[in-house]
Design an enzyme around this catalytic site. Structure first.
Site, PDB file in Angstrom:
ATOM      1  N   ASP A   1       0.027  -2.260   4.458  1.00 32.31           N
ATOM      2  CA  ASP A   1       0.748  -1.390   4.526  1.00 32.31           C
ATOM      3  C   ASP A   1       2.280  -2.100   5.078  1.00 32.31           C
ATOM      4  OD1 ASP A   1      -0.725   0.950   4.707  1.00 32.31           O
ATOM      5  OD2 ASP A   1      -1.331   0.738   6.638  1.00 32.31           O
TER       6      ASP A   1
ATOM      7  N   HIS B   1       0.698  -1.071  -0.096  1.00 29.33           N
ATOM      8  CA  HIS B   1      -0.083  -0.048   0.052  1.00 29.33           C
ATOM      9  C   HIS B   1       0.866   1.212  -0.157  1.00 29.33           C
ATOM     10  CE1 HIS B   1      -3.127   2.886   2.181  1.00 29.33           C
ATOM     11  NE2 HIS B   1      -3.070   2.697   1.227  1.00 29.33           N
ATOM     12  N   ARG B   2       0.884   1.887  -1.156  1.00 32.21           N
ATOM     13  CA  ARG B   2       1.873   2.903  -1.262  1.00 32.21           C
ATOM     14  C   ARG B   2       3.215   2.757  -0.942  1.00 32.21           C
ATOM     15  NH1 ARG B   2      -2.184   6.914   2.463  1.00 32.21           N
ATOM     16  NH2 ARG B   2      -3.855   6.239   1.625  1.00 32.21           N
TER      17      ARG B   2
ATOM     18  N   LYS C   1      -6.444   9.495  -8.629  1.00 28.47           N
ATOM     19  CA  LYS C   1      -7.104  10.393  -7.703  1.00 28.47           C
ATOM     20  C   LYS C   1      -7.785  11.300  -8.358  1.00 28.47           C
ATOM     21  CE  LYS C   1      -6.543   9.705  -3.860  1.00 28.47           C
ATOM     22  NZ  LYS C   1      -7.159   8.703  -3.052  1.00 28.47           N
TER      23      LYS C   1
ATOM     24  N   GLU D   1      -3.969   3.959  -8.619  1.00 27.85           N
ATOM     25  CA  GLU D   1      -5.050   4.536  -8.089  1.00 27.85           C
ATOM     26  C   GLU D   1      -4.964   6.058  -8.738  1.00 27.85           C
ATOM     27  OE1 GLU D   1      -7.493   6.175  -4.428  1.00 27.85           O
ATOM     28  OE2 GLU D   1      -6.151   4.527  -3.936  1.00 27.85           O
TER      29      GLU D   1
ATOM     30  N   GLU E   1       0.681  -0.679  -4.959  1.00 26.97           N
ATOM     31  CA  GLU E   1      -0.668   0.191  -4.945  1.00 26.97           C
ATOM     32  C   GLU E   1       0.141   1.543  -4.868  1.00 26.97           C
ATOM     33  OE1 GLU E   1      -3.727   2.879  -3.840  1.00 26.97           O
ATOM     34  OE2 GLU E   1      -1.923   2.349  -2.596  1.00 26.97           O
TER      35      GLU E   1
ATOM     36  N   HIS F   1      -0.703  10.712  -2.460  1.00 28.94           N
ATOM     37  CA  HIS F   1      -2.252  10.234  -2.363  1.00 28.94           C
ATOM     38  C   HIS F   1      -2.885  11.679  -1.984  1.00 28.94           C
ATOM     39  CE1 HIS F   1      -5.361   9.435   0.815  1.00 28.94           C
ATOM     40  NE2 HIS F   1      -5.722   8.275  -0.161  1.00 28.94           N
TER      41      HIS F   1
END
Length: 228
Positions: A222, A6-7, A101, A99, A33, A48
């Site tokens: 994470d 995640h990131r 945004k 993703e 991601e 993000h």
């Protein structure tokens, strides 16, 4: 089940920096991601939040800065990377969940990914209208709808209607299993029946998905080390 960072791996490094995004691969992750926004001069960058507050403590919007101006802001020596520079150095044949945004970043992100990366790419967004447009235009690519609390008012029929054509995945919050477990499980089972891939975010405990792991195709976490 594929494990995506995640990131990157934000428990170790600042999220969405190149350091964070590359680290999960060294632990054997299947992919990462990350989030895409545009700078003032139209360059897709990986961050993000709308502002740099979380990144470096400065309350300035990304869209108000050119790329050159954005480069002046750093967190522990790391700058906000562009989508292109990440793709050029990312390991081949991995899975990238991009993703989107902002609506304006949608098609440009798709074009850059197609140009610079060889491997699995899933484009997702909370903006369902954007995904509708992109999946109509780019038949054969992988698109997914992101869901969170803003979508709880949708009926099951409205949700299922999104997946009638050229949709690869549903990106669902694992916290939903706590607040409306029966409904979410029924939705997952129906989507699986329709051969839609299930992506759960953000999963940081194996126990959170123990009873539904058979339905899950991807998890976003994470800390990829928990699952690897």
């Amino acid at each position: 089940m594929k494990i995506l960072g995640h990131r990157g791996i934000p428990v170790l490094y600042k999220e969405n920096t190149l350091q964070s995004l590359f680290a999960p691969f060294s632990f054997g992750a299947d992919g990462i991601e990350t989030d895409v926004r545009l700078t003032k001069d139209g360059v897709p960058v990986l961050i993000h939040d709308e502002t740099l507050t979380n990144f470096c403590g400065t309350d300035v919007r990304v869209r108000d800065l050119t790329l050159a101006e954005l480069r002046e802001y750093k967190s522990d020596g790391e700058t906000v990377p562009t989508l292109e520079e990440f793709l050029k150095f990312a390991p081949r044949n991995k899975c990238l969940n991009i993703e989107i945004k902002e609506y304006e970043a949608g098609e440009l992100s798709v074009l850059i990914c197609r140009k610079f990366y060889e491997g699995e790419i899933i484009f997702s967004s909370f903006n369902h209208h954007l995904i509708n447009e992109l999946k109509e235009k780019y038949n054969g690519l992988k698109f997914g709808y992101l869901f969170d609390e803003q979508h709880t008012s949708m009926s099951d029929e409205e949700i299922f209607a999104l997946f009638d054509k050229n949709t690869y995945s549903a990106h669902l919050p694992v916290v939903g299993l706590l607040y409306f477990p029966e409904r979410l499980l029924n939705i997952i089972k129906e989507l699986k029946r329709r051969e839609i891939k299930i992506v759960l975010w953000t999963v940081n405990d194996k126990n959170d998905i123990a009873r539904i792991s058979e339905y899950v195709d991807y998890i976003i976490t994470d800390d990829v080390r928990i699952f690897l």
